[in-house]
Design an enzyme around this catalytic site. Structure first.
Site, PDB file in Angstrom:
ATOM      1  N   GLY A  10       0.828  -1.194   0.000  1.00  0.00           N
ATOM      2  CA  GLY A  10       0.000   0.000   0.000  1.00  0.00           C
ATOM      3  C   GLY A  10       0.857   1.235   0.000  1.00  0.00           C
ATOM      4  N   MET A  12       2.219   5.018   1.700  1.00  0.00           N
ATOM      5  CA  MET A  12       2.679   5.478   3.009  1.00  0.00           C
ATOM      6  C   MET A  12       1.448   5.822   3.857  1.00  0.00           C
ATOM      7  SD  MET A  12       5.701   8.112   1.850  1.00  0.00           S
ATOM      8  CE  MET A  12       6.410   8.532   3.441  1.00  0.00           C
ATOM      9  N   SER A  14      -0.576   3.969   5.432  1.00  0.00           N
ATOM     10  CA  SER A  14      -1.742   3.095   5.295  1.00  0.00           C
ATOM     11  C   SER A  14      -1.774   2.000   6.363  1.00  0.00           C
ATOM     12  CB  SER A  14      -1.755   2.460   3.893  1.00  0.00           C
ATOM     13  OG  SER A  14      -0.637   1.615   3.715  1.00  0.00           O
ATOM     14  N   SER A  17       2.861  -1.573   8.595  1.00  0.00           N
ATOM     15  CA  SER A  17       3.597  -2.197   9.704  1.00  0.00           C
ATOM     16  C   SER A  17       2.645  -2.697  10.782  1.00  0.00           C
ATOM     17  CB  SER A  17       4.603  -1.206  10.311  1.00  0.00           C
ATOM     18  OG  SER A  17       5.585  -0.883   9.344  1.00  0.00           O
ATOM     19  N   GLU A  84       9.215  -3.464   5.146  1.00  0.00           N
ATOM     20  CA  GLU A  84       9.832  -2.532   4.173  1.00  0.00           C
ATOM     21  C   GLU A  84      10.708  -3.274   3.159  1.00  0.00           C
ATOM     22  OE1 GLU A  84       8.947   0.573   4.110  1.00  0.00           O
ATOM     23  OE2 GLU A  84       8.752   1.389   6.129  1.00  0.00           O
ATOM     24  N   GLN A  86      10.862  -3.402   0.086  1.00  0.00           N
ATOM     25  CA  GLN A  86      11.328  -2.692  -1.120  1.00  0.00           C
ATOM     26  C   GLN A  86      12.720  -2.100  -0.952  1.00  0.00           C
ATOM     27  OE1 GLN A  86       9.057  -1.385   0.955  1.00  0.00           O
ATOM     28  NE2 GLN A  86       9.837   0.641   1.463  1.00  0.00           N
ATOM     29  N   CYS A 155     -10.344  16.262   3.046  1.00  0.00           N
ATOM     30  CA  CYS A 155     -11.047  15.487   2.020  1.00  0.00           C
ATOM     31  C   CYS A 155     -11.609  14.192   2.597  1.00  0.00           C
ATOM     32  CB  CYS A 155     -10.107  15.198   0.852  1.00  0.00           C
ATOM     33  SG  CYS A 155     -10.684  13.898  -0.240  1.00  0.00           S
ATOM     34  N   HIS A 193      -7.206  14.352  -5.871  1.00  0.00           N
ATOM     35  CA  HIS A 193      -6.264  15.336  -5.329  1.00  0.00           C
ATOM     36  C   HIS A 193      -4.801  14.983  -5.553  1.00  0.00           C
ATOM     37  CE1 HIS A 193      -9.861  16.511  -2.702  1.00  0.00           C
ATOM     38  NE2 HIS A 193      -9.698  17.415  -3.641  1.00  0.00           N
TER      39      HIS A 193
END
Ligand SMILES: [Zn+2]
Length: 197
Positions: A10, A12, A14, A17, A84, A86, A155, A193
């Site tokens: 997902g 950041m 979200s 962890s 993490e 990635q 929003c 947005h």
């Protein structure tokens, strides 16, 4: 629970962890032994634990690279967790497959896309996070909440992307990943947005 690769992906903010820790704690309570690794680049809150923004923790072994992880990896421990992911080299994907083929359980989390909305590339640049999705059996796709403000109101819609800002302005596509002398920030954005590149 056998032979499963679960990928928690997902944007950041979200709760990746938090979800990783929840799934690992659930397995631990069931009696499974767990090995959790975390690349050293993420030193938020703690060096020895995987921590979520809401301060949930799980003991983790810090690794500097995939090579380092491979040395510390124990094939006899049933559950392999990586936070993490990635930030590691793409060779880590082979280890996930090896572990699961050896009747192991894999639970990993990572950023799916970068601020340009491209799939996040592994550290060696050879593969990206779409490859993790491909080899996973179960994908947990998490979203954040769009914090864009209009007339003082947030929003609040679901955010699947993150916008990068440099000195308060939307970062250009070719902006360097490491900045000197500027402040950068990130914010979750809904489709309406987010500035598409
Ligand atoms: Zn929005």
């Amino acid at each position: 629970m056998e032979k499963t690769i679960t990928a928690i992906v997902g944007t950041m903010f979200s709760g990746k962890s938090t979800e990783l820790i929840r799934l690992l704690k659930r397995l631990e309570i069931s009696g499974y032994k767990i090995q959790l690794y975390k690349p050293s680049i993420d030193d938020r809150y703690s060096k020895q634990n995987v921590s979520s923004h809401d301060k949930l923790e799980f003991p983790a072994t810090i690794v500097n690279s995939y090579e380092d992880l491979e040395k510390k990896y124990n094939p006899d421990i049933k559950v392999l967790g990586i936070d993490e992911i990635q930030f590691l080299e793409s060779d880590v994907l082979s280890l996930l497959k090896k572990h699961v083929n050896n009747n192991g359980i894999v639970v990993v989390s990572g950023l799916l896309k970068d601020f340009k909305d491209d799939y996040f590339k592994f550290k060696d640049g050879k593969k990206d996070m779409s490859e993790l999705i491909r080899i996973a059996d179960d994908v947990v796709y998490l979203k954040a909440i769009c914090t864009y403000k209009e007339n003082g109101e947030i929003c609040g819609r679901e955010a699947t992307r993150v916008q990068r800002f440099i000195d308060g302005k939307v970062a250009p596509k070719d902006s360097p990943l490491v900045l000197v002398g500027s402040t950068e920030s990130y914010a979750p954005r809904c489709r309406d947005h987010y500035h598409f590149y």
